[in-house]
Motif scaffolding. Sequence first.
Motif, PDB file in Angstrom:
ATOM      1  N   LEU A 162     -89.997  69.992  -6.209  1.00 60.76           N
ATOM      2  CA  LEU A 162     -88.766  70.135  -5.430  1.00 60.76           C
ATOM      3  C   LEU A 162     -87.591  70.541  -6.319  1.00 60.76           C
ATOM      4  N   ILE A 163     -87.540  69.997  -7.517  1.00 62.83           N
ATOM      5  CA  ILE A 163     -86.466  70.357  -8.447  1.00 62.83           C
ATOM      6  C   ILE A 163     -86.602  71.825  -8.848  1.00 62.83           C
ATOM      7  N   GLU A 164     -87.831  72.304  -9.064  1.00 59.05           N
ATOM      8  CA  GLU A 164     -88.030  73.728  -9.344  1.00 59.05           C
ATOM      9  C   GLU A 164     -87.533  74.577  -8.176  1.00 59.05           C
ATOM     10  N   ALA A 165     -87.831  74.149  -6.957  1.00 61.99           N
ATOM     11  CA  ALA A 165     -87.363  74.879  -5.771  1.00 61.99           C
ATOM     12  C   ALA A 165     -85.838  74.856  -5.704  1.00 61.99           C
ATOM     13  N   GLU A 166     -85.227  73.733  -6.030  1.00 63.12           N
ATOM     14  CA  GLU A 166     -83.762  73.629  -6.030  1.00 63.12           C
ATOM     15  C   GLU A 166     -83.168  74.552  -7.089  1.00 63.12           C
ATOM     16  N   ASP A 167     -83.793  74.648  -8.259  1.00 65.04           N
ATOM     17  CA  ASP A 167     -83.339  75.576  -9.305  1.00 65.04           C
ATOM     18  C   ASP A 167     -83.375  77.012  -8.794  1.00 65.04           C
ATOM     19  N   THR A 168     -84.468  77.366  -8.145  1.00 64.36           N
ATOM     20  CA  THR A 168     -84.617  78.722  -7.618  1.00 64.36           C
ATOM     21  C   THR A 168     -83.604  78.983  -6.513  1.00 64.36           C
ATOM     22  N   LEU A 169     -83.377  78.001  -5.682  1.00 61.45           N
ATOM     23  CA  LEU A 169     -82.380  78.124  -4.627  1.00 61.45           C
ATOM     24  C   LEU A 169     -80.992  78.333  -5.220  1.00 61.45           C
ATOM     25  N   ASP A 170     -80.681  77.627  -6.291  1.00 54.51           N
ATOM     26  CA  ASP A 170     -79.396  77.796  -6.969  1.00 54.51           C
ATOM     27  C   ASP A 170     -79.263  79.209  -7.524  1.00 54.51           C
ATOM     28  N   LEU A 180     -76.842  84.835  -6.568  1.00 50.20           N
ATOM     29  CA  LEU A 180     -76.985  86.248  -6.217  1.00 50.20           C
ATOM     30  C   LEU A 180     -76.371  86.554  -4.852  1.00 50.20           C
ATOM     31  N   LEU A 181     -76.631  85.700  -3.878  1.00 48.18           N
ATOM     32  CA  LEU A 181     -76.049  85.899  -2.550  1.00 48.18           C
ATOM     33  C   LEU A 181     -74.527  85.920  -2.620  1.00 48.18           C
ATOM     34  N   GLU A 182     -73.966  84.997  -3.383  1.00 50.77           N
ATOM     35  CA  GLU A 182     -72.515  84.949  -3.517  1.00 50.77           C
ATOM     36  C   GLU A 182     -71.982  86.203  -4.184  1.00 50.77           C
ATOM     37  N   ARG A 183     -72.709  86.695  -5.168  1.00 51.74           N
ATOM     38  CA  ARG A 183     -72.284  87.902  -5.866  1.00 51.74           C
ATOM     39  C   ARG A 183     -72.295  89.118  -4.939  1.00 51.74           C
ATOM     40  N   PHE A 184     -73.328  89.212  -4.123  1.00 50.13           N
ATOM     41  CA  PHE A 184     -73.473  90.384  -3.262  1.00 50.13           C
ATOM     42  C   PHE A 184     -72.719  90.284  -1.942  1.00 50.13           C
ATOM     43  N   LEU A 208     -81.991  75.139   4.044  1.00 54.16           N
ATOM     44  CA  LEU A 208     -82.481  75.053   2.671  1.00 54.16           C
ATOM     45  C   LEU A 208     -81.838  73.891   1.915  1.00 54.16           C
ATOM     46  N   ASP A 209     -80.707  73.424   2.403  1.00 53.67           N
ATOM     47  CA  ASP A 209     -80.064  72.249   1.800  1.00 53.67           C
ATOM     48  C   ASP A 209     -80.915  71.001   1.962  1.00 53.67           C
ATOM     49  N   ASN A 210     -81.899  71.052   2.845  1.00 49.26           N
ATOM     50  CA  ASN A 210     -82.789  69.898   3.030  1.00 49.26           C
ATOM     51  C   ASN A 210     -83.562  69.586   1.760  1.00 49.26           C
ATOM     52  N   ILE A 211     -83.803  70.581   0.915  1.00 49.40           N
ATOM     53  CA  ILE A 211     -84.477  70.339  -0.368  1.00 49.40           C
ATOM     54  C   ILE A 211     -83.647  69.359  -1.187  1.00 49.40           C
ATOM     55  N   PHE A 212     -82.344  69.607  -1.265  1.00 51.93           N
ATOM     56  CA  PHE A 212     -81.448  68.711  -1.986  1.00 51.93           C
ATOM     57  C   PHE A 212     -81.502  67.307  -1.396  1.00 51.93           C
TER      58      PHE A 212
END
Length: 91
Positions: free
Chosen positions: A9-17, A22-26, A39-43
Amino acid sequence: MKKKDMALLIEAEDTLDDMDRLLERFTGYGHSEGDFIKLDNIFEVIYNNSHKYYSENSEEKMQLFLSILMCRDRTPEERADILMNGTIRMK
């Protein structure tokens, strides 16, 4: 929850971050601004399965929790161990 599952789950949270940056940049918006808010449910699952020390209703404890979760200097397994066992505490 097993430590291995928490690490996944922490790996998934890292990837989500990473994806969020990228989403914020674009687009100027992260995943929480649109249709992907679930996706915040992972947190939430990580937080809910962490040691009770971090879930006490306090801003300082939440900041400590976040600093451990987001510390990319540690492996997901190390962070899972810390969060599940409550081994890093405030001074």
